[in-house]
Design a protein around this motif. Structure first.
Motif, short mmCIF file in Angstrom:
data_model
loop_
_atom_site.label_atom_id
_atom_site.label_comp_id
_atom_site.label_asym_id
_atom_site.label_seq_id
_atom_site.Cartn_x
_atom_site.Cartn_y
_atom_site.Cartn_z
N ARG A 59 -6.78 -3.11 -0.38
CA ARG A 59 -6.07 -4.33 -1.00
C ARG A 59 -6.13 -5.54 0.09
O ARG A 59 -6.11 -5.38 1.29
CB ARG A 59 -4.61 -3.84 -1.07
N SER A 60 -6.11 -6.66 -0.52
CA SER A 60 -6.05 -7.84 0.17
C SER A 60 -4.68 -8.47 0.26
O SER A 60 -3.80 -7.77 -0.37
CB SER A 60 -6.94 -9.04 -0.87
N PRO A 61 -4.38 -8.82 1.58
CA PRO A 61 -3.00 -9.24 1.68
C PRO A 61 -2.10 -9.97 0.77
O PRO A 61 -1.02 -10.07 0.58
CB PRO A 61 -3.17 -10.38 3.01
N ASP A 62 -2.85 -10.76 -0.27
CA ASP A 62 -2.17 -11.39 -1.42
C ASP A 62 -2.04 -10.55 -2.46
O ASP A 62 -1.45 -10.95 -3.57
CB ASP A 62 -3.35 -12.58 -1.95
N ASP A 63 -2.51 -9.12 -2.48
CA ASP A 63 -2.42 -8.54 -3.50
C ASP A 63 -0.93 -7.26 -3.46
O ASP A 63 -0.97 -6.45 -2.66
CB ASP A 63 -3.33 -7.33 -3.91
N LEU A 64 -0.03 -7.96 -4.10
CA LEU A 64 1.43 -7.12 -3.86
C LEU A 64 1.66 -6.50 -5.22
O LEU A 64 2.97 -6.23 -5.39
CB LEU A 64 2.35 -8.13 -3.35
N GLY A 65 0.76 -6.37 -5.97
CA GLY A 65 1.27 -5.56 -7.38
C GLY A 65 1.54 -4.23 -7.12
O GLY A 65 1.40 -3.62 -6.02
N ARG A 66 1.95 -3.56 -8.06
CA ARG A 66 2.44 -2.08 -7.97
C ARG A 66 1.36 -1.13 -7.96
O ARG A 66 0.19 -1.52 -8.44
CB ARG A 66 3.20 -1.78 -9.42
N ILE A 67 1.55 -0.06 -7.16
CA ILE A 67 0.72 1.11 -7.13
C ILE A 67 0.67 1.80 -8.54
O ILE A 67 1.65 2.28 -8.81
CB ILE A 67 0.75 1.91 -6.16
N ARG A 68 -0.48 1.75 -9.22
CA ARG A 68 -0.44 2.48 -10.41
C ARG A 68 -1.32 3.84 -10.63
O ARG A 68 -1.25 4.54 -11.56
CB ARG A 68 -0.99 1.60 -11.80
N ARG A 69 -1.96 4.13 -9.54
CA ARG A 69 -2.81 5.35 -9.33
C ARG A 69 -2.13 6.37 -9.36
O ARG A 69 -0.96 6.57 -8.87
CB ARG A 69 -3.83 5.26 -8.27
N PRO A 70 -2.52 7.55 -10.00
CA PRO A 70 -1.69 9.15 -9.95
C PRO A 70 -1.43 9.48 -8.71
O PRO A 70 -2.46 9.53 -7.89
CB PRO A 70 -2.55 9.89 -10.77
N VAL A 71 -0.21 10.06 -8.45
CA VAL A 71 -0.11 10.60 -7.06
C VAL A 71 0.66 12.16 -7.32
O VAL A 71 1.21 12.11 -8.33
CB VAL A 71 0.81 9.67 -6.23
N PRO A 72 0.80 13.03 -6.21
CA PRO A 72 1.46 14.06 -6.40
C PRO A 72 2.85 13.80 -6.50
O PRO A 72 3.49 12.84 -6.05
CB PRO A 72 1.07 14.80 -4.99
N THR A 73 3.51 14.83 -7.10
CA THR A 73 5.06 14.77 -7.42
C THR A 73 5.75 14.46 -6.18
O THR A 73 6.57 13.84 -6.15
CB THR A 73 5.34 16.03 -8.33
N GLU A 74 5.27 15.15 -5.23
CA GLU A 74 6.21 15.05 -3.85
C GLU A 74 6.10 13.79 -3.31
O GLU A 74 7.21 13.43 -2.74
CB GLU A 74 5.42 15.92 -2.94
N VAL A 75 5.17 12.90 -3.49
CA VAL A 75 5.30 11.53 -2.84
C VAL A 75 5.49 10.51 -3.83
O VAL A 75 5.48 9.15 -3.60
CB VAL A 75 4.00 11.36 -2.19
N ALA A 76 5.88 10.97 -5.31
CA ALA A 76 6.17 9.94 -6.12
C ALA A 76 7.36 8.90 -5.74
O ALA A 76 7.26 7.68 -5.99
CB ALA A 76 6.34 10.57 -7.61
N GLY A 77 8.26 9.57 -5.24
CA GLY A 77 9.42 8.93 -4.71
C GLY A 77 8.90 7.82 -3.77
O GLY A 77 9.61 6.43 -3.58
N VAL A 78 8.18 8.07 -2.86
CA VAL A 78 7.58 7.13 -1.70
C VAL A 78 6.95 6.01 -2.31
O VAL A 78 7.26 4.90 -2.04
CB VAL A 78 6.76 7.73 -0.75
N VAL A 79 6.19 6.35 -3.39
CA VAL A 79 5.42 5.42 -4.07
C VAL A 79 6.34 4.36 -4.92
O VAL A 79 6.17 3.08 -4.83
CB VAL A 79 4.31 6.10 -4.96
N GLN A 80 7.47 4.96 -5.41
CA GLN A 80 8.25 4.29 -6.33
C GLN A 80 9.01 3.02 -5.30
O GLN A 80 9.42 1.96 -5.43
CB GLN A 80 9.37 4.84 -6.93
N THR A 81 9.39 3.59 -4.13
CA THR A 81 9.88 3.04 -3.09
C THR A 81 9.20 1.50 -2.50
O THR A 81 9.34 0.53 -2.43
CB THR A 81 10.48 3.65 -1.82
N LEU A 82 7.86 1.92 -2.32
CA LEU A 82 6.87 0.91 -1.91
C LEU A 82 6.78 -0.02 -3.04
O LEU A 82 6.58 -1.27 -2.63
CB LEU A 82 5.24 1.72 -1.75
N ASN A 83 6.57 0.36 -4.24
CA ASN A 83 6.54 -0.49 -5.37
C ASN A 83 7.58 -1.56 -5.26
O ASN A 83 7.72 -2.80 -5.67
CB ASN A 83 6.39 0.04 -6.77
#
Length: 457
Positions: free
Chosen positions: A191-215
């Motif tokens: 990603r470029s430094p200007d891209d702060l959009g949401r992470i939309r790619r599928p991730v394992p259930t165990e790290v879904a909470g981490v990705v939601q926090t990052l978003n």
């Protein structure tokens, strides 16, 4: 690697403990089996001696005692009366008393080697003699230990192979299981430094909470950047006019020859410079409050802080023939606050009333109240007033409901000061003019001022 190292050491520890246990178990099992083989050999020798009248052992018995698993078995047999029947001439002797009624096991030294010995007594008839015969059989302890060690090493080698296979399986499973995280890492890295959009790619259930926090964090960072950009744009726009006015006044000043006109232009230049400095100071104060306040909160009486501000601004209000009043609370009102910022907020409210009250302004009232665990400051005037339905607009930065003097930062600074102190600022409905209500959390009373409890009668 960290996950692999977290899993592997406990596994190795359990394997070592299991190996030690297996070695001990192999020794104990071999000892029991070898002792049983000694007993079997003694019974077979006793049977053959009884059948052959002591002349010879059967071929099967000879084969058994020469090819025993724990090494060669030696024997000695004495008949009724203690006379020698067959076997080796001198058996190992026990240093302790041996029970003659039951088969007895003991360790003894025989020709410089440690031996495991079995001594057994039975009633038999040899020839024409009847009585007790004593059968003594023994075996080298070193041969037993070598055999047991060989069995244990085979078991350890098998467990080592299993641990190696399990280690490879864990490593492979960790790599496969964490591959989605590696893919996610690569995707974020690209990603470029200007891209702060949401992470939309599928991730394992165990790290879904981490990705939601990052978003959520990306969204907050995006909002913060947009807020800073809007502030910079607004500040540049607001500073452009005062800077242009200063430049225009400064450019015309050298051409003015009349002393009176020159003094007037100089006064205008000084007033414009003061207004510009005031605007810059308000901008910096607002940003420090929003993103970088590091001042020290101290315990202070809000009555004293507000009284000092009112005394400083009272001459300005009285010079305009206004009814200016201050009504403190009868009791001290302790708050944990930065008294400079609180004073600045109260001063902004009073100056706003003086500046924007209009010709109908006749009075300004400041009151301090104590409501449960809150301390309230009310600043009210009877001027033109702010429409209650436009309260949100009034507290925005650079917002002006009417054209005139001012920067539109006064109420925004007041609201931010209250937020910094855990309080709030809002407009209240009033028949005429403007009424602003400030609320702060009250601090606990000092120990010296806590009300004393009544003593029981």
């Amino acid at each position: 690697m960290r996950l692999f190292l977290v899993i592997l050491p406990p596994l190795l520890l359990v394997s070592v403990m299991l190996g030690i246990w297996r070695f001990k178990a192999a020794q104990d099992t071999s000892e029991e089996l070898f002792d049983r083989s000694l007993l079997s050999a003694a019974l077979a020798i006793s049977r053959d001696v009884s059948i052959s009248d002591g002349d010879a052992l059967s071929p099967s018995t000879r084969s058994f005692i020469s090819d025993a698993g724990g090494g060669e078995i030696f024997y000695h047999v004495t008949g009724p009366g203690g006379y020698y029947v067959t076997g080796y001439a001198y058996p190992p002797r026990s240093e302790q008393a041996v029970n003659s009624d039951l088969p007895s096991y003991y360790l003894a030294d025989y020709r410089g080697e440690e031996m495991r010995v079995l001594r057994m007594t039975e009633s038999k008839t040899i020839g024409n003699l009847s009585g007790e015969i004593v059968v003594t059989v023994w075996q080298r302890v070193s041969d037993r230990q070598a055999f047991a060690r060989d069995l244990a090493l085979r078991a350890i080698a098998l467990m080592g192979g299993l641990i190696g296979a399990l280690t490879f399986t864990i490593w492979f499973g960790v790599q496969v299981g964490l591959r989605p995280l590696n893919d996610l890492q690569q995707a974020i890295r690209r990603r470029s430094p200007d891209d702060l959009g949401r992470i939309r790619r599928p991730v394992p259930t165990e790290v879904a909470g981490v990705v939601q926090t990052l978003n959520r964090l990306f969204g907050q960072v995006q909002d913060s950047i947009e807020s800073h950009q809007a502030f910079i744009s607004d500040a540049a726009h607001q500073l452009r006019n005062p800077a242009a006015a200063l430049l225009a006044l400064a450019e015309t000043l050298p051409d003015v020859k009349d002393p009176a006109e020159r003094a007037l232009r100089e006064a205008e230049l000084i007033a414009a410079a003061r207004a510009s400095a005031r605007l810059a100071d308000q901008l910096l104060s607002l940003e420090r409050l929003r993103y970088g306040y590091d001042g020290a909160m101290t315990r202070c009486d809000l009555n004293v802080v507000v009284r000092d501000i009112c005394q400083r601004l009272a001459p300005v209000a009285l010079s305009r023939d206004l009814d200016f009043s201050f009504e403190p609370c009868p009791e001290p009102l302790w708050v944990n606050a930065d008294h400079v910022l609180i004073g600045e907020a109260i001063a902004n409210l009073i100056e706003n009333a003086l500046r924007h009250g209009g010709p109908s302004l006749t009075k300004i009232a400041v009151r301090i109240l104590h409501e449960q665990d809150r301390v309230v400051v009310v600043v009210q005037d009877d001027g033109i007033g702010i429409p209650f339905d436009q309260a949100d607009v009034a507290f925005r930065r650079f917002s002006q409901l009417r054209h005139g003097e001012g920067t539109g930062l006064g109420l925004a600074i007041v609201e931010q000061v209250m937020r910094t102190h855990g309080g709030s600022a809002r407009l209240e409905q009033t028949e005429k003019g403007t009424c602003v209500r400030l609320e702060l959390p009250a601090a606990a009373l000092p120990l010296a001022e806590e009300p004393a409890q009544a003593e029981p009668e």
